[in-house]
Write a protein that holds these residues in place. Structure first.
Motif, PDB file in Angstrom:
ATOM      1  N   LEU A 113       0.782  -1.133   0.169  1.00  0.00           N
ATOM      2  CA  LEU A 113      -0.032   0.049   0.004  1.00  0.00           C
ATOM      3  C   LEU A 113       0.778   1.263  -0.054  1.00  0.00           C
ATOM      4  CD1 LEU A 113      -2.964  -0.821   2.341  1.00  0.00           C
ATOM      5  CD2 LEU A 113      -3.032  -0.531  -0.212  1.00  0.00           C
ATOM      6  N   GLU A 120       0.912   4.353  -2.629  1.00  0.00           N
ATOM      7  CA  GLU A 120       0.786   5.875  -2.129  1.00  0.00           C
ATOM      8  C   GLU A 120       1.926   6.485  -2.874  1.00  0.00           C
ATOM      9  OE1 GLU A 120       0.768   6.313   1.999  1.00  0.00           O
ATOM     10  OE2 GLU A 120      -1.183   5.579   2.181  1.00  0.00           O
ATOM     11  N   ILE A 161       0.683   7.312  -6.103  1.00  0.00           N
ATOM     12  CA  ILE A 161      -0.400   8.391  -6.083  1.00  0.00           C
ATOM     13  C   ILE A 161       0.283   9.820  -6.024  1.00  0.00           C
ATOM     14  CG2 ILE A 161      -2.148   9.302  -4.551  1.00  0.00           C
ATOM     15  CD1 ILE A 161      -3.050   6.514  -3.806  1.00  0.00           C
ATOM     16  N   TYR A 221     -22.977   9.219  12.736  1.00  0.00           N
ATOM     17  CA  TYR A 221     -22.206   8.290  11.740  1.00  0.00           C
ATOM     18  C   TYR A 221     -21.313   8.616  11.059  1.00  0.00           C
ATOM     19  CZ  TYR A 221     -25.415  10.550   8.597  1.00  0.00           C
ATOM     20  OH  TYR A 221     -26.054  11.438   7.698  1.00  0.00           O
ATOM     21  N   LEU A 222     -20.974  10.081  10.780  1.00  0.00           N
ATOM     22  CA  LEU A 222     -19.756  10.703  10.042  1.00  0.00           C
ATOM     23  C   LEU A 222     -18.567  10.698  10.679  1.00  0.00           C
ATOM     24  CD1 LEU A 222     -21.250  13.288   7.478  1.00  0.00           C
ATOM     25  CD2 LEU A 222     -20.278  11.173   7.106  1.00  0.00           C
ATOM     26  N   PHE A 253     -16.025   8.415   9.640  1.00  0.00           N
ATOM     27  CA  PHE A 253     -15.833   8.325   8.088  1.00  0.00           C
ATOM     28  C   PHE A 253     -14.507   8.232   7.600  1.00  0.00           C
ATOM     29  CE2 PHE A 253     -16.341   9.600   3.711  1.00  0.00           C
ATOM     30  CZ  PHE A 253     -17.188   8.914   3.255  1.00  0.00           C
ATOM     31  N   PRO A 254     -14.020   7.372   6.854  1.00  0.00           N
ATOM     32  CA  PRO A 254     -12.432   7.189   6.662  1.00  0.00           C
ATOM     33  C   PRO A 254     -12.153   8.465   5.262  1.00  0.00           C
ATOM     34  CG  PRO A 254     -13.629   5.331   5.639  1.00  0.00           C
ATOM     35  CD  PRO A 254     -14.598   6.040   6.388  1.00  0.00           C
ATOM     36  N   LEU A 276      -9.705   8.231   3.635  1.00  0.00           N
ATOM     37  CA  LEU A 276      -9.191   7.772   2.381  1.00  0.00           C
ATOM     38  C   LEU A 276     -10.344   7.568   1.161  1.00  0.00           C
ATOM     39  CD1 LEU A 276      -6.518   5.143   3.273  1.00  0.00           C
ATOM     40  CD2 LEU A 276      -6.254   7.113   1.920  1.00  0.00           C
ATOM     41  N   ILE A 277     -11.455   7.809   1.466  1.00  0.00           N
ATOM     42  CA  ILE A 277     -12.594   7.694   0.569  1.00  0.00           C
ATOM     43  C   ILE A 277     -12.588   9.002  -0.438  1.00  0.00           C
ATOM     44  CG2 ILE A 277     -14.958   7.705   0.021  1.00  0.00           C
ATOM     45  CD1 ILE A 277     -15.308   5.431   2.137  1.00  0.00           C
ATOM     46  N   GLY A 321      -9.354   8.957  -2.305  1.00  0.00           N
ATOM     47  CA  GLY A 321      -9.328   8.098  -3.389  1.00  0.00           C
ATOM     48  C   GLY A 321     -10.067   8.586  -4.551  1.00  0.00           C
ATOM     49  N   ILE A 322     -11.322   9.351  -4.201  1.00  0.00           N
ATOM     50  CA  ILE A 322     -12.116   9.714  -5.399  1.00  0.00           C
ATOM     51  C   ILE A 322     -11.475  10.885  -6.060  1.00  0.00           C
ATOM     52  CG2 ILE A 322     -14.309  10.818  -5.848  1.00  0.00           C
ATOM     53  CD1 ILE A 322     -15.528   9.218  -3.587  1.00  0.00           C
ATOM     54  N   PHE A 351      -8.275  11.377  -6.286  1.00  0.00           N
ATOM     55  CA  PHE A 351      -7.101  10.442  -6.881  1.00  0.00           C
ATOM     56  C   PHE A 351      -7.797  10.219  -8.369  1.00  0.00           C
ATOM     57  CE2 PHE A 351      -4.768   6.355  -8.100  1.00  0.00           C
ATOM     58  CZ  PHE A 351      -3.691   7.255  -8.360  1.00  0.00           C
ATOM     59  N   ILE A 352      -8.727   9.431  -8.365  1.00  0.00           N
ATOM     60  CA  ILE A 352      -9.474   8.820  -9.681  1.00  0.00           C
ATOM     61  C   ILE A 352      -9.523  10.006 -10.753  1.00  0.00           C
ATOM     62  CG2 ILE A 352     -11.343   7.588 -10.615  1.00  0.00           C
ATOM     63  CD1 ILE A 352     -11.374   6.066  -7.786  1.00  0.00           C
ATOM     64  N   ALA A 369      -6.029   3.998 -11.753  1.00  0.00           N
ATOM     65  CA  ALA A 369      -7.550   4.226 -11.388  1.00  0.00           C
ATOM     66  C   ALA A 369      -8.270   3.200 -10.487  1.00  0.00           C
ATOM     67  CB  ALA A 369      -8.566   4.421 -12.628  1.00  0.00           C
ATOM     68  N   PHE A 395      -6.381   1.261  -8.684  1.00  0.00           N
ATOM     69  CA  PHE A 395      -5.887   1.219  -7.296  1.00  0.00           C
ATOM     70  C   PHE A 395      -6.661   2.118  -6.470  1.00  0.00           C
ATOM     71  CE2 PHE A 395      -2.859   2.931  -4.186  1.00  0.00           C
ATOM     72  CZ  PHE A 395      -2.782   1.611  -3.582  1.00  0.00           C
ATOM     73  N   GLY A 396      -7.157   3.406  -7.090  1.00  0.00           N
ATOM     74  CA  GLY A 396      -7.872   4.167  -6.323  1.00  0.00           C
ATOM     75  C   GLY A 396      -9.304   3.721  -5.753  1.00  0.00           C
ATOM     76  N   LEU A 429      -8.820   1.504  -2.906  1.00  0.00           N
ATOM     77  CA  LEU A 429      -8.639   2.139  -1.599  1.00  0.00           C
ATOM     78  C   LEU A 429     -10.037   2.644  -1.132  1.00  0.00           C
ATOM     79  CD1 LEU A 429      -6.015   4.916  -2.007  1.00  0.00           C
ATOM     80  CD2 LEU A 429      -5.819   2.871  -0.416  1.00  0.00           C
ATOM     81  N   VAL A 430     -11.029   3.413  -2.101  1.00  0.00           N
ATOM     82  CA  VAL A 430     -12.312   3.805  -1.719  1.00  0.00           C
ATOM     83  C   VAL A 430     -13.073   2.664  -1.235  1.00  0.00           C
ATOM     84  CG1 VAL A 430     -14.293   4.650  -2.623  1.00  0.00           C
ATOM     85  CG2 VAL A 430     -12.259   5.636  -3.396  1.00  0.00           C
ATOM     86  N   ASN A 443     -11.928   1.268   2.417  1.00  0.00           N
ATOM     87  CA  ASN A 443     -12.362   1.942   3.384  1.00  0.00           C
ATOM     88  C   ASN A 443     -13.774   2.221   3.466  1.00  0.00           C
ATOM     89  OD1 ASN A 443     -10.008   3.273   4.534  1.00  0.00           O
ATOM     90  ND2 ASN A 443      -9.284   3.165   2.345  1.00  0.00           N
ATOM     91  N   TRP A 474     -15.448   1.173   7.183  1.00  0.00           N
ATOM     92  CA  TRP A 474     -16.400   2.151   7.704  1.00  0.00           C
ATOM     93  C   TRP A 474     -17.878   1.137   8.034  1.00  0.00           C
ATOM     94  CZ3 TRP A 474     -20.248   5.623   5.204  1.00  0.00           C
ATOM     95  CH2 TRP A 474     -21.016   6.424   6.225  1.00  0.00           C
TER      96      TRP A 474
END
Lengths: 330, 290
Positions: free
Chosen positions: A246, A250, A253, A295-296, A299-300, A302-303, A306-307, A309-310, B101, B103-104, B107-108, B111, B115
């Motif tokens: 991982l 990163e 990334i 509930y937030l 909240f991780p 990384l979500i 990650g978005i 990043f995409i 992409a 890989f991203g 990750l999402v 996680n 959660w």
């Protein structure tokens, strides 16, 4: 580069270095550490840029070099009394160089995704070895140790403070950057770039492509190991988590976010990524308490990272720095 | 040294069972690579989400087979959505972009699972608990059923690709994307469908394998690595090769774990991978290219 360009470049370089030198004097302790960490991850990402951006090989195994640098430093600090900073660096470099040589020999015969997958598998082999060889590596818990002092042992030493550690890291990262920049502009670097552009033609001209690639991987691994040593010294431990793939992900990334093939981009990318991470990890608990949405709270972060990043892979493949460069050139 | 025949036989059965599950994961991965040059890093996460969907549906309905079907459908839909939103814009770019992409995405998804479902491993109850005697062991029938079901799904896929109308579309697109488009095959939708099929197969293996281990958010990582090894050893994009490689590597790991700990057994398969790349880079189970 024209004379005027060179002048702008060196002025910018000096200003940024000066800002980074002053920064720890004005920043609070937490952000001082944070900035040092960005520089260390930036060095790791920069080392990988030599492969991704300049040679056209995406390495998914940089965690192996980084982690072995950490464990090499740990070995020197734990085994040699009194602990010696320079010996730690030497051991760390030797460990990562050995691993890099091994990985380079096998993986450079392959191209594109095969190279990526092979480096990934290699880093995973080292992860398993380190994770299961508990007697030597401390297994899952890793190794922790005291931070060695700065200076020449026996002559003059001072213990590191977070400020002097920042300056020390900054000096090493800056020197590494200048060395890597010189490498990419040298005839050797030109050959690497021509391999990226057209490998078959480079071979046809008569360059021993495999040997060049091998040296590139080894050089990259050496700087990645240096980053590992610095990280070990900053955090006073070595752990198998940092050999896990991982971390390699990163690093890739960082490169993509900052802009590949720019050397400075990956540092920018590392700062951007770590900044986003820090920001989102505070944002969600804040939203949870302010707007009463418990509930937030967990909240991780990384979500969203990650978005983002995409989205950047799709819409901004040249990265932040590459995008700025393009804008400036227009 | 005395050869422990009984242990070897037990490990052969174990290896075949994991091999079939791995083949199910890897055939989806290799199908996706073969048709659109996408290295799907998120494949392990689809496996993991499949297992979680299985857990959720099983706890609400109490029916394992219903859970299997629903999990497959949901994850297949999710796969289609992933393909349309992230991979379709990357079509025609360097395949390395797809690694980044996906890989991203992984990750999402990972996680998100952490959660949504928390760090504690969940358990799927196996649909039946019958056992038979294998030397000194009580061997669960369920493991044999997994292997047979996986084989059935893979055979179904093979027959679909060989004789089905849409299977022929898929093979045509693999062979020549541009020509297939010219013949009137809706290539982008074929890509989406293939991604959905691969995702569904990963989900199926996740649900089937769930009862043997705990379901947690990181379970996909081990599988995607193993599946990568299998796909490269079998030859990228080669379905038959992947299946053979999955069984070969699982058997090797099963035998290796007689002597070393199972977590070290992956080193054995890594060595196989490296040797394959050095001497047969096109794959171990394909005819030597001329």
């Amino acid at each position: 580069m024209t004379k005027r360009h060179a002048k702008i470049y060196w002025t910018g370089f000096t200003v940024i270095i000066a800002l980074l030198v002053i920064a720890p004097l004005v920043l609070p302790e937490f952000w001082r550490r944070f900035l040092t960490e960005i520089l260390i991850w930036g060095l790791l990402a920069m080392s990988s840029d030599l492969l991704i951006g300049y040679t056209g090989m995406v390495s998914f195994g940089h965690s192996a070099f980084f982690g072995l640098g950490m464990y090499g430093a740990a070995a020197a600090i734990l085994m040699v009394k009194p602990p010696n900073l320079w010996l730690a660096i030497l051991y760390g470099l030797a460990a990562s160089a050995a691993v890099a040589m091994f990985v380079a020999y096998f993986s450079t015969r392959l191209r594109d995704i095969y190279f990526a997958i092979t480096t990934l598998i290699f880093s995973q082999i080292f992860y398993v070895i380190i994770f299961t060889w508990t007697e030597v590596t401390g297994g899952e818990n890793g190794l922790s140790f005291a931070r060695p002092a700065l200076g020449i042992p026996g002559v003059y030493t001072v213990p590191f403070t977070s400020t002097t550690l920042h300056w020390f890291v900054l000096a090493i990262v800056a020197i590494s950057y200048l060395v890597l920049r010189r490498v990419t502009q040298s005839p050797f670097g030109m050959v690497l770039q021509s391999i990226r552009e057209n490998e078959a033609r480079t071979r046809a001209i008569g360059y021993p492509v495999e040997r060049y690639k091998m040296v590139a991987v080894m050089l990259s691994g050496l700087f990645a190991g240096l980053a590992g040593v610095l990280y070990a010294i900053q955090n006073r431990f070595a752990a198998p988590d940092f050999v896990y793939f991982l971390i390699s992900g990163e690093v890739v990334i960082f490169n993509v976010m900052g802009g590949i093939g720019t050397l400075l981009g990956p540092i920018v990318g590392a700062g951007f990524f770590l900044g986003l991470r820090e920001g989102f990890s505070r944002l969600f608990p804040w939203i949870a308490t302010t707007f009463d949405m418990p509930y937030l709270a967990e909240f991780p972060y990384l979500i969203p990272v990650g978005i983002i990043f995409i989205l950047m892979v799709i819409f901004l493949p040249q990265g932040l720095l590459g995008f700025m460069k393009q804008r400036l050139n227009q | 040294m005395e050869i422990p025949w009984d242990i070897i036989l037990i490990q052969t059965v174990n290896g075949l069972v994991t091999g079939m599950i791995l083949a199910l994961v890897a055939s989806g991965l290799t199908l996706i690579f073969g048709i659109m040059d996408v290295v799907n890093f998120a494949h392990g996460e689809l496996f993991m989400l499949g297992a979680y969907m299985g857990v959720v549906v099983l706890t609400t309905t109490g029916n394992f087979w219903l859970a299997l079907v629903i999990a497959v459908l949901i994850v297949a839909l999710l796969g289609a959505a992933m393909q349309i939103t992230t991979l379709r814009p990357l079509l025609g770019r360097d395949p390395l972009n797809t690694i980044l992409a996906t890989f991203g995405l992984s990750l999402v998804l990972q996680n998100y699972a952490l959660w949504q479902f928390g760090p504690v491993a969940r358990k799927i109850q196996e649909p039946f608990t019958g056992q038979f005697t294998l030397f000194y062991l009580q061997y669960p029938w369920y493991r044999i059923v997994i292997a047979v079901l996986s084989a059935a799904i893979i055979t179904g896929l093979y027959l679909f690709l060989k004789y089905g109308r849409y299977g022929i579309w898929i093979r045509a697109t693999t062979q020549d994307r541009v020509m297939a488009q010219a013949m009137g095959i809706p290539v982008p939708w074929v890509h989406t469908a293939v991604f959905a099929i691969g995702a569904g197969m990963a989900a199926a293996s996740g649900v089937l394998f769930g009862p043997l281990v705990g379901v947690n958010h990181a379970m996909g990582l081990d599988w995607v690595l193993k599946a990568f090894i299998v796909v490269v050893v079998g030859g990228m994009g080669n379905l038959g090769g992947s299946i053979a490689a999955a069984i070969f590597i699982s058997l090797l790991e099963a035998y290796a774990s007689i002597w070393v700990s199972p977590s070290q057994a992956i080193i054995v398969s890594s060595i196989v991978l490296i040797l394959t790349l050095l001497f047969r880079p096109t794959g171990l189970f394909v005819p030597t290219p001329k």
